[in-house]
Design a protein around this motif. Structure first.
Motif, PDB file in Angstrom:
ATOM      1  N   GLY A 142       0.798  -1.217   0.000  1.00 32.32           N
ATOM      2  CA  GLY A 142       0.000   0.000   0.000  1.00 32.32           C
ATOM      3  C   GLY A 142       0.830   1.265   0.000  1.00 32.32           C
ATOM      4  N   ALA A 143       2.143   1.145   0.023  1.00 31.05           N
ATOM      5  CA  ALA A 143       3.017   2.318   0.026  1.00 31.05           C
ATOM      6  C   ALA A 143       3.046   2.949  -1.361  1.00 31.05           C
ATOM      7  N   THR A 144       2.876   4.252  -1.417  1.00 32.52           N
ATOM      8  CA  THR A 144       2.941   4.937  -2.703  1.00 32.52           C
ATOM      9  C   THR A 144       3.936   6.089  -2.608  1.00 32.52           C
ATOM     10  N   ALA A 145       4.902   6.047  -3.479  1.00 28.88           N
ATOM     11  CA  ALA A 145       5.922   7.094  -3.588  1.00 28.88           C
ATOM     12  C   ALA A 145       6.641   6.873  -4.911  1.00 28.88           C
ATOM     13  N   ASP A 146       7.252   7.912  -5.435  1.00 32.88           N
ATOM     14  CA  ASP A 146       8.013   7.763  -6.675  1.00 32.88           C
ATOM     15  C   ASP A 146       9.242   6.880  -6.468  1.00 32.88           C
ATOM     16  N   ARG A 147       9.837   7.025  -5.290  1.00 39.02           N
ATOM     17  CA  ARG A 147      11.041   6.262  -4.960  1.00 39.02           C
ATOM     18  C   ARG A 147      10.974   5.837  -3.505  1.00 39.02           C
ATOM     19  N   LEU A 148      11.622   4.721  -3.217  1.00 46.65           N
ATOM     20  CA  LEU A 148      11.708   4.217  -1.849  1.00 46.65           C
ATOM     21  C   LEU A 148      13.169   3.915  -1.537  1.00 46.65           C
ATOM     22  N   TRP A 149      13.632   4.378  -0.399  1.00 49.98           N
ATOM     23  CA  TRP A 149      14.997   4.079   0.016  1.00 49.98           C
ATOM     24  C   TRP A 149      15.051   2.712   0.687  1.00 49.98           C
ATOM     25  N   THR A 165      17.329  -7.102   3.777  1.00 49.69           N
ATOM     26  CA  THR A 165      17.067  -5.843   3.087  1.00 49.69           C
ATOM     27  C   THR A 165      15.836  -5.200   3.706  1.00 49.69           C
ATOM     28  N   GLU A 166      15.948  -3.914   4.014  1.00 48.37           N
ATOM     29  CA  GLU A 166      14.843  -3.170   4.608  1.00 48.37           C
ATOM     30  C   GLU A 166      14.494  -1.998   3.698  1.00 48.37           C
ATOM     31  N   VAL A 167      13.233  -1.956   3.270  1.00 48.89           N
ATOM     32  CA  VAL A 167      12.744  -0.882   2.411  1.00 48.89           C
ATOM     33  C   VAL A 167      11.890   0.038   3.284  1.00 48.89           C
ATOM     34  N   PHE A 168      12.235   1.309   3.294  1.00 50.40           N
ATOM     35  CA  PHE A 168      11.558   2.283   4.144  1.00 50.40           C
ATOM     36  C   PHE A 168      10.338   2.844   3.426  1.00 50.40           C
ATOM     37  N   LEU A 169       9.181   2.593   3.996  1.00 51.42           N
ATOM     38  CA  LEU A 169       7.926   3.057   3.422  1.00 51.42           C
ATOM     39  C   LEU A 169       7.698   4.518   3.826  1.00 51.42           C
ATOM     40  N   PRO A 170       6.881   5.268   3.073  1.00 54.13           N
ATOM     41  CA  PRO A 170       6.719   6.702   3.350  1.00 54.13           C
ATOM     42  C   PRO A 170       6.312   7.036   4.786  1.00 54.13           C
ATOM     43  N   ALA A 171       5.558   6.166   5.448  1.00 61.76           N
ATOM     44  CA  ALA A 171       5.084   6.447   6.807  1.00 61.76           C
ATOM     45  C   ALA A 171       6.202   6.428   7.845  1.00 61.76           C
ATOM     46  N   ILE A 172       7.407   6.008   7.481  1.00 56.87           N
ATOM     47  CA  ILE A 172       8.509   6.007   8.437  1.00 56.87           C
ATOM     48  C   ILE A 172       8.761   7.418   8.965  1.00 56.87           C
ATOM     49  N   GLY A 173       8.490   8.417   8.140  1.00 58.50           N
ATOM     50  CA  GLY A 173       8.687   9.813   8.538  1.00 58.50           C
ATOM     51  C   GLY A 173       7.791  10.237   9.688  1.00 58.50           C
ATOM     52  N   LEU A 174       6.687   9.540   9.882  1.00 57.80           N
ATOM     53  CA  LEU A 174       5.767   9.876  10.971  1.00 57.80           C
ATOM     54  C   LEU A 174       6.319   9.490  12.338  1.00 57.80           C
ATOM     55  N   LEU A 175       7.306   8.594  12.363  1.00 60.41           N
ATOM     56  CA  LEU A 175       7.846   8.122  13.631  1.00 60.41           C
ATOM     57  C   LEU A 175       8.863   9.074  14.230  1.00 60.41           C
TER      58      LEU A 175
END
Length: 177
Positions: A142-149, A165-175
């Motif tokens: 459900g993650a939507t972004a142009d790019r994911l780190w 391997t860990e892919v950071f989803l956009p909601a990580i910024g909320l933490l």
């Protein structure tokens, strides 16, 4: 042979400071997530024999044989924040193979950072776009972004090695940082 796009430090322009702190976290992401939320959960998406991704096969020397592949989502307070993809060669047998098969919805990170026999290799980074298979798997959460780190590192226990391997989803910024 495909060129390795993973790098020893994040490249590709300025990083959001919160994301940068998560990318460079030297310890357990599980423990850090748990400190930032009330309800932490690991949701198992997939575990079984599969094919390592092209650059993983080169890294683990598994390009011609199947690998154990485990994929999970780490969620804080019900929100997915990290997609984790783990690869372990099926050629070697040992404690790590048994432990991985029994983890279910438990965190591999808790094991990696609590057991004294593990050693961790260098962390590598990549910015994934929609063409990368890991981006596609992470986006399925459900993650939507142009790019994911993403970042990855090799963890060794005895004669076995697991690539996490860990892919950071956009909601990580909320933490927060």
């Amino acid at each position: 042979m495909r060129q390795n796009q993973w790098r020893s430090r994040p490249r590709g322009g300025p990083l959001d400071p919160v994301l940068a702190s998560w990318l460079r976290e030297p310890g357990s992401l599980t423990a850090r997530c748990q400190r930032h939320c009330q309800h932490f959960r690991v949701r198992l998406l997939r575990y079984g024999k599969g094919r390592a991704l092209a650059d993983e096969g080169l890294y683990l020397n598994t390009s011609r044989q199947p690998a154990w592949v485990r994929e999970v989502v780490l969620a804080c307070d019900g929100v997915p924040v990290i997609f984790a993809h783990t690869t372990l060669s099926t050629a070697s047998r040992g404690r790590l193979s048994r432990w991985l098969s029994r983890l279910g919805s438990h965190s591999l990170g808790s094991l990696l950072f609590s057991h004294p026999g593990f050693s961790r290799g260098d962390i590598e980074f990549i910015c994934l776009d929609r063409r990368h298979p890991l981006y596609q798997r992470a986006a399925a959460t459900g993650a939507t972004a142009d790019r994911l780190w993403a970042r990855r590192s090799l963890h060794r226990l005895g004669g076995q090695a697991v690539l996490v391997t860990e892919v950071f989803l956009p909601a990580i910024g909320l933490l927060g940082a």
